[in-house]
Design an enzyme around this catalytic site. Sequence first.
Site, PDB file in Angstrom:
ATOM      1  N   HIS A  22     124.009 -89.909 -15.348  1.00  0.00           N
ATOM      2  CA  HIS A  22     124.450 -89.405 -16.644  1.00  0.00           C
ATOM      3  C   HIS A  22     124.020 -90.342 -17.765  1.00  0.00           C
ATOM      4  O   HIS A  22     124.185 -91.554 -17.667  1.00  0.00           O
ATOM      5  CB  HIS A  22     125.976 -89.244 -16.645  1.00  0.00           C
ATOM      6  CG  HIS A  22     126.520 -88.737 -17.926  1.00  0.00           C
ATOM      7  ND1 HIS A  22     127.579 -89.314 -18.556  1.00  0.00           N
ATOM      8  CD2 HIS A  22     126.146 -87.691 -18.708  1.00  0.00           C
ATOM      9  CE1 HIS A  22     127.856 -88.656 -19.663  1.00  0.00           C
ATOM     10  NE2 HIS A  22     126.995 -87.673 -19.780  1.00  0.00           N
ATOM     11  N   ASP A  30     102.735 -86.661 -23.785  1.00  0.00           N
ATOM     12  CA  ASP A  30     101.408 -86.060 -23.891  1.00  0.00           C
ATOM     13  C   ASP A  30     100.351 -87.071 -23.446  1.00  0.00           C
ATOM     14  O   ASP A  30     100.662 -88.223 -23.146  1.00  0.00           O
ATOM     15  CB  ASP A  30     101.150 -85.520 -25.303  1.00  0.00           C
ATOM     16  CG  ASP A  30     101.135 -86.577 -26.393  1.00  0.00           C
ATOM     17  OD1 ASP A  30     100.715 -87.725 -26.142  1.00  0.00           O
ATOM     18  OD2 ASP A  30     101.524 -86.249 -27.530  1.00  0.00           O
TER      19      ASP A  30
END
Length: 145
Positions: A22, A30
């Site tokens: 969590h 990219d």
Amino acid sequence: MLKGISPVLSPDLLKALAEMGHSDRLVIADGNFPAESIGKNSIVIRADGHGVPEVLDAVLALLPLDSYVEKPVSLMAVAEGDSCGTPSIWEIYKTILQKHEPENNGIDMLERFAFYEKARDAYLIIATGETAVYANIMLQKGVVV
């Protein structure tokens, strides 16, 4: 091979996603993102030949976003003076986020170097072959209930 899991997700990538807890963050980067230098303290997994949207879709099929924060998603904002305009790939991201996390998909826009700084603390960086500019996206993992 496993049924129901996208072939975009390699065994190493599945393992890293399963290890996340969590509030851990991951970057789907990219092809221009400095994944190895930014990710010196992260797990860096290559997904060459895949674009960010297909990786994002596959990841969000398995990973919940953090519902304890207002904006569990971060994008790298277009630099001031850059003439590229608003990247069209962001609309694709919004569609994918809406598909998987309709109640919890707030997006924070981070200046380039602020994005890099936050990415340095990411648990995982997925380096794709995406050619679109400003296509980097950071997710904060939520709780599986």
